[in-house]
Design a protein around this motif. Structure first.
Motif, PDB file in Angstrom:
ATOM      1  N   PRO A 255       0.795  -1.230   0.000  1.00 20.54           N
ATOM      2  CA  PRO A 255       0.000   0.000   0.000  1.00 20.54           C
ATOM      3  C   PRO A 255       0.827   1.279   0.000  1.00 20.54           C
ATOM      4  CG  PRO A 255       0.223  -0.768   2.235  1.00 20.54           C
ATOM      5  CD  PRO A 255       1.027  -1.723   1.372  1.00 20.54           C
ATOM      6  N   ARG A 256       0.188   2.326  -0.465  1.00 20.88           N
ATOM      7  CA  ARG A 256       0.651   3.701  -0.272  1.00 20.88           C
ATOM      8  C   ARG A 256      -0.585   4.583  -0.195  1.00 20.88           C
ATOM      9  NH1 ARG A 256       0.603   6.853  -5.050  1.00 20.88           N
ATOM     10  NH2 ARG A 256       0.307   5.626  -6.965  1.00 20.88           N
ATOM     11  N   ILE A 257      -0.410   5.780   0.339  1.00 22.32           N
ATOM     12  CA  ILE A 257      -1.527   6.704   0.513  1.00 22.32           C
ATOM     13  C   ILE A 257      -1.283   7.945  -0.334  1.00 22.32           C
ATOM     14  CG2 ILE A 257      -2.903   8.048   2.141  1.00 22.32           C
ATOM     15  CD1 ILE A 257      -3.053   5.045   2.605  1.00 22.32           C
ATOM     16  N   ALA A 258      -2.273   8.340  -1.113  1.00 23.74           N
ATOM     17  CA  ALA A 258      -2.224   9.578  -1.891  1.00 23.74           C
ATOM     18  C   ALA A 258      -3.233  10.560  -1.309  1.00 23.74           C
ATOM     19  CB  ALA A 258      -2.546   9.315  -3.361  1.00 23.74           C
ATOM     20  N   THR A 259      -2.821  11.807  -1.184  1.00 27.36           N
ATOM     21  CA  THR A 259      -3.722  12.836  -0.663  1.00 27.36           C
ATOM     22  C   THR A 259      -3.668  14.074  -1.548  1.00 27.36           C
ATOM     23  OG1 THR A 259      -2.032  13.800   0.788  1.00 27.36           O
ATOM     24  CG2 THR A 259      -3.403  12.046   1.711  1.00 27.36           C
ATOM     25  N   SER A 260      -4.719  14.872  -1.475  1.00 24.50           N
ATOM     26  CA  SER A 260      -4.763  16.143  -2.189  1.00 24.50           C
ATOM     27  C   SER A 260      -5.451  17.173  -1.314  1.00 24.50           C
ATOM     28  CB  SER A 260      -5.527  15.992  -3.515  1.00 24.50           C
ATOM     29  OG  SER A 260      -5.785  17.264  -4.095  1.00 24.50           O
ATOM     30  N   ALA A 261      -4.693  18.220  -0.945  1.00 22.01           N
ATOM     31  CA  ALA A 261      -5.296  19.310  -0.179  1.00 22.01           C
ATOM     32  C   ALA A 261      -6.279  20.079  -1.054  1.00 22.01           C
ATOM     33  CB  ALA A 261      -4.209  20.237   0.343  1.00 22.01           C
ATOM     34  N   GLU A 262      -5.958  20.196  -2.335  1.00 18.52           N
ATOM     35  CA  GLU A 262      -6.812  20.925  -3.267  1.00 18.52           C
ATOM     36  C   GLU A 262      -8.200  20.296  -3.351  1.00 18.52           C
ATOM     37  OE1 GLU A 262      -7.347  21.385  -8.096  1.00 18.52           O
ATOM     38  OE2 GLU A 262      -5.674  20.234  -7.281  1.00 18.52           O
ATOM     39  N   LEU A 263      -8.246  18.963  -3.433  1.00 19.85           N
ATOM     40  CA  LEU A 263      -9.514  18.250  -3.583  1.00 19.85           C
ATOM     41  C   LEU A 263     -10.067  17.760  -2.248  1.00 19.85           C
ATOM     42  CD1 LEU A 263      -8.602  16.080  -6.703  1.00 19.85           C
ATOM     43  CD2 LEU A 263     -10.009  18.150  -6.667  1.00 19.85           C
ATOM     44  N   ASP A 264      -9.282  17.912  -1.178  1.00 17.07           N
ATOM     45  CA  ASP A 264      -9.657  17.352   0.120  1.00 17.07           C
ATOM     46  C   ASP A 264      -9.933  15.859  -0.021  1.00 17.07           C
ATOM     47  OD1 ASP A 264     -10.224  17.276   2.844  1.00 17.07           O
ATOM     48  OD2 ASP A 264     -12.353  17.704   2.538  1.00 17.07           O
ATOM     49  N   GLY A 265      -9.041  15.181  -0.759  1.00 13.42           N
ATOM     50  CA  GLY A 265      -9.249  13.769  -1.042  1.00 13.42           C
ATOM     51  C   GLY A 265      -8.127  12.901  -0.520  1.00 13.42           C
ATOM     52  N   THR A 266      -8.452  11.655  -0.224  1.00  9.77           N
ATOM     53  CA  THR A 266      -7.487  10.655   0.228  1.00  9.77           C
ATOM     54  C   THR A 266      -7.795   9.335  -0.459  1.00  9.77           C
ATOM     55  OG1 THR A 266      -7.307  11.715   2.403  1.00  9.77           O
ATOM     56  CG2 THR A 266      -6.506   9.453   2.219  1.00  9.77           C
ATOM     57  N   VAL A 267      -6.764   8.714  -1.007  1.00 14.42           N
ATOM     58  CA  VAL A 267      -6.930   7.429  -1.693  1.00 14.42           C
ATOM     59  C   VAL A 267      -5.855   6.470  -1.205  1.00 14.42           C
ATOM     60  CG1 VAL A 267      -6.859   6.234  -3.914  1.00 14.42           C
ATOM     61  CG2 VAL A 267      -7.930   8.483  -3.747  1.00 14.42           C
ATOM     62  N   ALA A 268      -6.283   5.294  -0.803  1.00  9.54           N
ATOM     63  CA  ALA A 268      -5.341   4.212  -0.468  1.00  9.54           C
ATOM     64  C   ALA A 268      -5.140   3.363  -1.718  1.00  9.54           C
ATOM     65  CB  ALA A 268      -5.883   3.358   0.674  1.00  9.54           C
ATOM     66  N   ILE A 269      -3.889   3.114  -2.054  1.00  7.93           N
ATOM     67  CA  ILE A 269      -3.538   2.379  -3.284  1.00  7.93           C
ATOM     68  C   ILE A 269      -2.732   1.158  -2.913  1.00  7.93           C
ATOM     69  CG2 ILE A 269      -2.381   2.531  -5.524  1.00  7.93           C
ATOM     70  CD1 ILE A 269      -2.714   5.634  -5.246  1.00  7.93           C
ATOM     71  N   GLY A 270      -3.224  -0.004  -3.303  1.00  9.42           N
ATOM     72  CA  GLY A 270      -2.529  -1.254  -3.011  1.00  9.42           C
ATOM     73  C   GLY A 270      -2.172  -1.964  -4.297  1.00  9.42           C
TER      74      GLY A 270
END
Length: 273
Positions: A255-270
């Motif tokens: 896994p790794r975690i991607a975030t975006s302050a612009e979109l207020d989004g968080t995605v976990a990627i495995g």
């Protein structure tokens, strides 16, 4: 109700603002530009004042620069979910670059699981031509709506509970498994905005006691559906992301975690190893 002339922009803005709409000016412009007859405009403004989602009233939601068809009783795609699309598109671009250096391959298979309106699959088909897109959802209303978006871009829509909806031939052959499963803890639903809490289906919101019930089910079977090196991407929250990532590790994914302050989004990627 018969109305002789349309409502003025000032009147629409005033009514929306009085009802608590934060973006009253923008919403008024969308309603006024929708080509509604005078009586339809009056009804549309009243529905918005009463808390109906603007997207359900208009019949579409803006997502990744596209107009995604939505209707009553269907989950409205959020802007934060554009991060899921961005990350998936980047992985597909890397795959395409790698394929260009080797022998020609079959089109990458992309699954939009828990698809709702099919916004993610539709956006990926627009961004990355040549992929094979499948979308699925357990809710019949969502499946009908997704068909209006996914089928015109060459995709296929399936109805059923998670992986049971998918064709068996896809097992072990999925490059991108993009998932926006419900992840709101059950007790937190009552504090959601009225338009989501009342007008969107509970099945698209309720993730169980800690919000991760559906995510865990998705993660547990993901490796069996992913191709070697394939990726599972799950939208989650910043607080839940470590737990989502830990579940991926337990399922044999890196896994790794991607975030975006612009979109207020968080995605976990495995990634399947």
């Amino acid at each position: 109700m018969q109305v002789q002339s349309p409502l003025s922009r000032f009147t629409v803005i005033s009514r929306l603002r009085a009802a608590g709409c934060v973006f009253a000016e923008d919403e008024a412009d969308l309603l006024l530009s929708a080509g509604l007859a005078p009586n339809e405009l009056v009804n549309a403004v009243q529905m918005r004042v009463e808390g109906f989602p603007l997207e359900h009233i208009l019949g579409w939601a803006e997502f990744c620069g596209l107009r995604i068809r939505v209707g009553a009783g269907v989950f409205v795609p959020r802007r934060r979910t554009e991060l899921l699309v961005r990350e998936a598109a980047a992985l597909l671009a890397a795959l395409e670059a790698a394929s260009a250096e080797g022998s020609p391959s079959t089109p990458p298979v992309v699954i939009d699981l828990c698809c709702g309106s099919g916004a993610v699959g539709t956006a990926l088909a627009a961004l990355v031509p040549g992929i094979e897109v499948h979308a699925s959802d357990v809710d019949p209303a969502a499946v009908r709506c997704a068909g209006l978006n996914v089928v015109p871009v060459g995709g296929v829509v399936h109805e059923g509970d998670l992986y049971s909806a998918l064709p068996a031939r896809l097992r072990g052959n999925v490059e991108i498994l993009a998932v926006n499963a419900p992840y709101v803890p059950t007790a937190s639903i009552r504090s959601m905005p009225h338009e989501a809490r009342v007008h969107e289906p509970r099945v698209s919101l309720d993730g169980g006691p800690d919000g991760l019930d559906i995510q865990r089910r998705v993660i547990a079977e993901a490796a069996a559906w992913l191709s070697p090196g394939g990726h599972l991407l799950i939208e989650t929250s910043r607080l839940q992301a470590p737990s989502t990532a830990a579940a991926m590790v337990s399922a044999g994914l890196r896994p790794r975690i991607a975030t975006s302050a612009e979109l207020d989004g968080t995605v976990a990627i495995g990634q399947r190893l």
